[in-house]
Design an enzyme around this catalytic site. Sequence first.
Site, PDB file in Angstrom:
ATOM      1  CD  GLU A 195       1.699  -5.621   5.556  1.00  0.00           C
ATOM      2  OE1 GLU A 195       2.516  -6.511   5.879  1.00  0.00           O
ATOM      3  OE2 GLU A 195       0.866  -5.753   4.633  1.00  0.00           O
ATOM      4  N   GLY A 214       0.583  -5.122   0.794  1.00  0.00           N
ATOM      5  CA  GLY A 214      -0.586  -5.206  -0.090  1.00  0.00           C
ATOM      6  C   GLY A 214      -0.243  -5.844  -1.432  1.00  0.00           C
ATOM      7  CD  GLU A 247      -2.318  -7.860   2.723  1.00  0.00           C
ATOM      8  OE1 GLU A 247      -2.099  -6.673   2.380  1.00  0.00           O
ATOM      9  OE2 GLU A 247      -2.801  -8.162   3.817  1.00  0.00           O
ATOM     10  CB  ALA A 274      -0.884  -0.023   1.237  1.00  0.00           C
TER      11      ALA A 274
END
Length: 259
Positions: free
Chosen positions: A133, A110, A113, A67
């Site tokens: 993260e 992300g 993911e 992200a």
Amino acid sequence: MNFELILVEPQIAPFVAMVRLNRPKELNALNLQLMGEIRDALAMLDEDENVRAIVITGNERAFAAGADIKQMAGRTAIDMLKIDQFSTWDGIRRTKKPLIAAVSGFALGGGCELAMLCDMIVASETAQFGQPEINIGVMPGAGGTQRLTRAVGKARAMEMVLTGRFISAREAQDAGLINKIVPVDLFLDEAIKLAASVAAKSPIAVQLAKESVLKAFETPLQEGLYFERKNFYMLFATEDQKEGMAAFVEKRPADFKGK
Ligand code: HXC
């Protein structure tokens, strides 16, 4: 549709589309606009009768480095709740057609993911997967704790999530996270080849089979078996079932029409 942060190629091969994340300077960091464009492109391709499988890729250096930390850094919990970025991810997950991630370089946070949200992953020898993260004071939020754990088991998932350690393509393959490793100049071709082999099947059978495999992650066994059985029965209403079985008996290739 006009896209700024992705490139969409609706026919990279017969019945195969490609979506390329295209923020190379930022290692394809997933900001809200990029995720929205991916969702919109997939929704469009899902409706397109000439598309039966979709490859999602980045570039050699990065699939996606997570992200967009710069976009997220100043947000409050209430901002996050209001923005509700994960409804976009839910939209991507609803794609009925098979998604194949072609991963080279970083697939982090992300990015990892997003790759795991795809149905299969083809990786280059340089691919690295990780959920770092924890290094920036948060944790995975788009399925990392759930999908990674189901894919690689508790021990490795816990280590990756709690220490932020990256794993190589080789380790990812040994752990069952990815389907294939190929040299870096071939990862996209190989993903397209895999997509094309799926696209050659009956699209209705592929859709129901994908749905049924995904059910295995969401339901107790008996319920999943029941769901699978209903989809299996339903395929006997298709022309493709008649054609596929007739072709087998007549010893010729099947010609699937998606009907
Ligand atoms: C915003 C990012 C970014 C990110 C890289 N960049 N990752 N920008 N968000 N996630 C930017 C850098 O700031 C830099 O821009 C440029 O991309 C190149 O990155 P470098 O760091 O200079 O490259 P390198 O030294 O090769 O290191 C690569 C890296 C590192 C190891 C991948 O960039 C890194 O650690 N990135 C963050 C990885 C991460 O923590 N991901 C998880 C994010 S949280 P400038 O302009 O500064 O030079 C997350 C939560 C998911 O994903 C929740 C669901 C959505």
